[in-house]
Design an enzyme around this catalytic site. Sequence first.
Site: not given
Ligand code: LLP
Length: 403
Positions: A263, A332
């Site tokens: 994913e 702010c």
């Molecule tokens: N699958 C599940 C169950 C997840 O919770 C996540 C991300 C992904 C896949 C995808 O992960 P990725 O490949 O994007 O690393 N907002 C944070 C990242 C939070 C990720 C949350 N879950 C940031 O900007 O670093």
Amino acid sequence: MSEHLSPEYLVSLGQQFGTPLYVYHAEKIKEQYNKLTTAFSRSRPRFFYACKALTNINILKYICSLGANVDCSSINEVKLAIQAGFSPGNILYTSNGIAFEEIIEAQSLGVIINIDSLSNLEKFGRHYGHSYPVGIRLRPNIMAGGNLKISTGHDKSKFGIPVDQIDKVLNIVQQYNLHIADLHIHTGSEIKDVDVFVKGIEILFDIIPKFSELQFIDLGGGFKVPYKDGDVETDMQLLAAKVEEAFASHPNPGGRPLEVWFEPGKFMVSECGYFITKVNVMKETNAATFVSVDSGFNHLIRPMFYDAYHRIENISNPNGTPKRYSVVGNICETDTFAWDRTINEVHEGDYLVFHNAGAYGFEMSSNFNSRYKPAEVMVKEGEAHLIRRRDTFDDLLRNQIIL
Ligand code: LLP
């Protein structure tokens, strides 16, 4: 290989569409997706784009057109995916801590569901018994990921059912004769070390034989993308080789071949994104030369929230003399994008671009300080398309009830 969008072109987009502006380069998404699909030689894993990273409907449609599947984290993401053209069999809903009503809705839409608590698993059993295949999100008790806020598989994490509670899972499965089609783990975001995925597989190998109807295992997302110069990207060839080796050494655990699913969110859309801002004010102080741009953590929260590093380039003066600056927003409260950063000489009115802004950029933006959310543009086959207009004043009042 898609070229990066040039500074001159990005400036022209800033002038044409105004700033702050998110720009996504479609061909870069395709390039990333191709890296995933071509890395595996012996197996054919399925890739589900974790759309929480970026859900603009045009991005979803584009990713659907590439032949990818999609992973959703809310029922509304599921509905957006359907609207973008994904068929329910290619939509995965990995829920966490949600009301059971949402699972009922997801089931009625026919999508693939992963459940992450004993409580919802039991409710699922009572409602559907064996009639609807379902997956279980397990917490493998592995610490991984770029920082604690984005680590999800460790032994203090809220996510998934801890693997040490597997007997409780089995009791529910038996009691309701559940059809368990997959086991899921996701250990975190920004994982460089491919051995983390192998460790996850090894934990699952012990559990797989306990489920007689398994069809696939889902190893989640979390591949690393390079934010800083010198950063690495998760080595897909190495990951593929190690995953395939792990499966070769455990042929058909549980008696049948299993598919492997991933994913990826950031890996798909981080690098395609450019966030263009304009310099409002320069301020000299004893501590720093501040560059205040027409944005803030309301538009790109990652630096303030995760101490994330985004490369910043002065696209108005790409060959100017490098100097040290602190780049700040106009919110702010403390609102620092970068402290003491080397950037080509900056003047008021210059355009600065933040690189790698596609994932969790616009998606985590807000209207804090009653600022408008930015516009979004998609560049595809050399043409720039506005895919979200900038907020207007009416948008700020849209859902308010004036008494
Ligand atoms: N699958 C599940 C169950 C997840 O919770 C996540 C991300 C992904 C896949 C995808 O992960 P990725 O490949 O994007 O690393 N907002 C944070 C990242 C939070 C990720 C949350 N879950 C940031 O900007 O670093």
